[in-house]
Design a protein around this motif. Structure first.
Motif, mmCIF file in Angstrom:
data_model
loop_
_atom_site.group_PDB
_atom_site.id
_atom_site.type_symbol
_atom_site.label_atom_id
_atom_site.label_comp_id
_atom_site.label_asym_id
_atom_site.label_seq_id
_atom_site.Cartn_x
_atom_site.Cartn_y
_atom_site.Cartn_z
ATOM 1 N N GLY A 252 4.422 10.792 -0.648
ATOM 2 C CA GLY A 252 5.281 11.968 -0.609
ATOM 3 C C GLY A 252 5.672 12.403 0.792
ATOM 4 N N TRP A 253 5.345 11.620 1.799
ATOM 5 C CA TRP A 253 5.728 11.970 3.178
ATOM 6 C C TRP A 253 7.242 12.062 3.292
ATOM 7 N N ASP A 254 7.711 13.120 3.963
ATOM 8 C CA ASP A 254 9.147 13.395 4.038
ATOM 9 C C ASP A 254 9.855 12.691 5.193
ATOM 10 N N ARG A 255 9.110 11.944 6.003
ATOM 11 C CA ARG A 255 9.646 11.201 7.164
ATOM 12 C C ARG A 255 10.140 12.124 8.278
ATOM 13 N N VAL A 256 9.873 13.408 8.157
ATOM 14 C CA VAL A 256 10.263 14.378 9.183
ATOM 15 C C VAL A 256 9.025 14.984 9.833
ATOM 16 N N SER A 257 8.090 15.443 9.019
ATOM 17 C CA SER A 257 6.836 15.986 9.533
ATOM 18 C C SER A 257 5.975 14.856 10.084
ATOM 19 N N PRO A 258 4.924 15.202 10.852
ATOM 20 C CA PRO A 258 4.041 14.144 11.372
ATOM 21 C C PRO A 258 3.495 13.289 10.231
ATOM 22 N N PRO A 259 3.449 11.958 10.412
ATOM 23 C CA PRO A 259 2.977 11.087 9.329
ATOM 24 C C PRO A 259 1.506 11.287 9.041
ATOM 25 N N PRO A 260 1.077 11.008 7.806
ATOM 26 C CA PRO A 260 -0.316 11.220 7.422
ATOM 27 C C PRO A 260 -1.225 10.094 7.913
ATOM 28 N N GLU A 261 -2.526 10.381 7.938
ATOM 29 C CA GLU A 261 -3.518 9.335 8.190
ATOM 30 C C GLU A 261 -3.505 8.335 7.030
ATOM 31 N N LEU A 262 -3.769 7.082 7.349
ATOM 32 C CA LEU A 262 -3.859 6.065 6.309
ATOM 33 C C LEU A 262 -5.279 6.023 5.754
ATOM 34 N N PRO A 263 -5.443 5.928 4.439
ATOM 35 C CA PRO A 263 -6.786 5.800 3.858
ATOM 36 C C PRO A 263 -7.437 4.479 4.279
ATOM 37 N N ASP A 264 -8.756 4.435 4.199
ATOM 38 C CA ASP A 264 -9.492 3.238 4.621
ATOM 39 C C ASP A 264 -9.053 1.996 3.851
ATOM 40 N N ASP A 265 -8.797 2.138 2.562
ATOM 41 C CA ASP A 265 -8.428 0.959 1.775
ATOM 42 C C ASP A 265 -7.056 0.422 2.171
ATOM 43 N N VAL A 266 -6.150 1.316 2.558
ATOM 44 C CA VAL A 266 -4.826 0.883 3.014
ATOM 45 C C VAL A 266 -4.941 0.183 4.372
ATOM 46 N N VAL A 267 -5.798 0.718 5.240
ATOM 47 C CA VAL A 267 -6.034 0.082 6.544
ATOM 48 C C VAL A 267 -6.590 -1.328 6.347
ATOM 49 N N ALA A 268 -7.611 -1.456 5.499
ATOM 50 C CA ALA A 268 -8.237 -2.757 5.277
ATOM 51 C C ALA A 268 -7.257 -3.748 4.655
ATOM 52 N N ALA A 269 -6.475 -3.298 3.694
ATOM 53 C CA ALA A 269 -5.522 -4.189 3.034
ATOM 54 C C ALA A 269 -4.402 -4.608 3.985
ATOM 55 N N THR A 270 -4.007 -3.706 4.866
ATOM 56 C CA THR A 270 -2.962 -4.040 5.839
ATOM 57 C C THR A 270 -3.473 -5.070 6.836
ATOM 58 N N ARG A 271 -4.686 -4.865 7.342
ATOM 59 C CA ARG A 271 -5.275 -5.855 8.248
ATOM 60 C C ARG A 271 -5.352 -7.221 7.573
ATOM 61 N N GLU A 272 -5.773 -7.218 6.319
ATOM 62 C CA GLU A 272 -5.896 -8.478 5.588
ATOM 63 C C GLU A 272 -4.550 -9.201 5.503
ATOM 64 N N ARG A 273 -3.471 -8.468 5.308
ATOM 65 C CA ARG A 273 -2.142 -9.081 5.220
ATOM 66 C C ARG A 273 -1.708 -9.670 6.563
ATOM 67 N N TYR A 274 -1.969 -8.962 7.647
ATOM 68 C CA TYR A 274 -1.605 -9.475 8.970
ATOM 69 C C TYR A 274 -2.374 -10.759 9.276
ATOM 70 N N VAL A 275 -3.668 -10.751 9.017
ATOM 71 C CA VAL A 275 -4.487 -11.938 9.281
ATOM 72 C C VAL A 275 -4.044 -13.093 8.393
ATOM 73 N N ALA A 276 -3.752 -12.802 7.129
ATOM 74 C CA ALA A 276 -3.315 -13.856 6.210
ATOM 75 C C ALA A 276 -2.011 -14.487 6.676
#
Length: 287
Positions: A252-276
């Motif tokens: 639901g981020w509006d792209r105008v206000s400061p962006p939210p922190e990423l949850p731990d599972d999103v961080v881990a899954a993103t790292r996994e995609r970059y490494v893959a």
């Protein structure tokens, strides 16, 4: 990351330092950006993946560059300060051109939205009946401006590129961009990956020759899809930061206000995609 060199610039992801003798030190952080905003949560090892993959791609693409009388800016990824080893490149200092050179082989993202409105991407007409993920009949050149941190890139037509860099240079950029994309897509396909689109940045060397700079064919600058699951008509699973974009949209981020922190599972899954992406493209293990 402490570097005892003069800071030249700080971008969304990288710091740039003056290394003397016409060289720069490019240091890739673990910051991640989306929708032209730098997110508050880093992705562990992201800077190392970007650096290692760029170094690998510069080697793969060197023959294409040579065939155009061009070159790349990488001097060394080894002769860098110990504090940034693995995430830094020593490069030639360039006079950067004010154009982001985008190549698309598939319809996706903002390209799909514009196509649905106009049947084209800026001045590049496309055939009817395409959907999200469709392979284009031929790769196309859809450049944009280069925005400062916090500002938005702007898609531009080819006439604007000619106005910015001259007609001859604009034609050279288009042809080289598409040649690099085709070679990158060929290499990616052999590794079971669809290179949907990417962007390149070019500058001029001390002799006025065209030089490929910045990063090359990374998950930050490209859309990588698993070939085994590619199916036009819907958003594709990806090896790139589209996963983060999708999470931000669902949050639901509006792209105008400061962006939210990423949850731990999103961080881990993103790292996994970059490494893959690195491991599947290069055939090397990331360590």
């Amino acid at each position: 990351m402490t570097v005892d060199l003069p800071l030249v610039a700080r971008g969304k992801v990288r710091e740039v330092y003056d290394a003397g003798d016409g060289r720069l030190l490019l240091v890739a952080s673990d910051r991640i950006s989306a929708y032209d905003s730098v997110l508050p949560t880093p992705i562990p090892d992201k800077g190392r993946v970007l650096t290692a993959l760029s170094v690998w791609w510069f080697e793969q693409l060197a023959p294409v560059l040579t065939s155009f009388g061009a070159s790349h800016h990488l001097v060394s990824a080894d002769d860098v300060p110990a504090s940034v080893a693995g995430r830094a490149m020593l490069v030639r200092r360039l006079d950067m051109l004010p154009v982001e050179c985008v190549a698309r082989g598939h319809l996706s993202g903002s390209g799909t939205k514009e196509y649905e409105r106009t049947g084209a991407i800026v001045d590049v007409a496309l055939p009817p009946g395409l959907v999200e993920g469709s392979r284009l009949p031929e790769p196309v050149f859809t450049p944009s401006t280069k925005a400062e941190v916090g500002e938005h890139d702007e898609a531009i037509d080819f006439a604007r590129v000619e106005a910015l860099v001259g007609a001859g240079r604009a034609a050279e950029l288009r042809e080289l961009t598409l040649a690099l994309y085709r070679r990158g897509a060929e290499i990616a396909a052999a590794a079971g990956i669809v290179l949907a689109d990417t962007k390149f940045e070019f500058g001029l060397g001390a002799d006025g020759g065209l030089v490929l700079g910045d990063e090359v064919l990374t998950p930050d600058s490209s859309r990588f899809w698993p070939a085994s699951s590619w199916a036009p008509g819907a958003p594709q699973p990806s090896f790139d930061k589209q996963y983060v974009r999708d999470w931000l949209t669902s949050s639901g981020w509006d792209r105008v206000s400061p962006p939210p922190e990423l949850p731990d599972d999103v961080v881990a899954a993103t790292r996994e995609r970059y490494v893959a992406a690195y491991e599947q493209l290069t055939g090397r293990r990331f360590a």
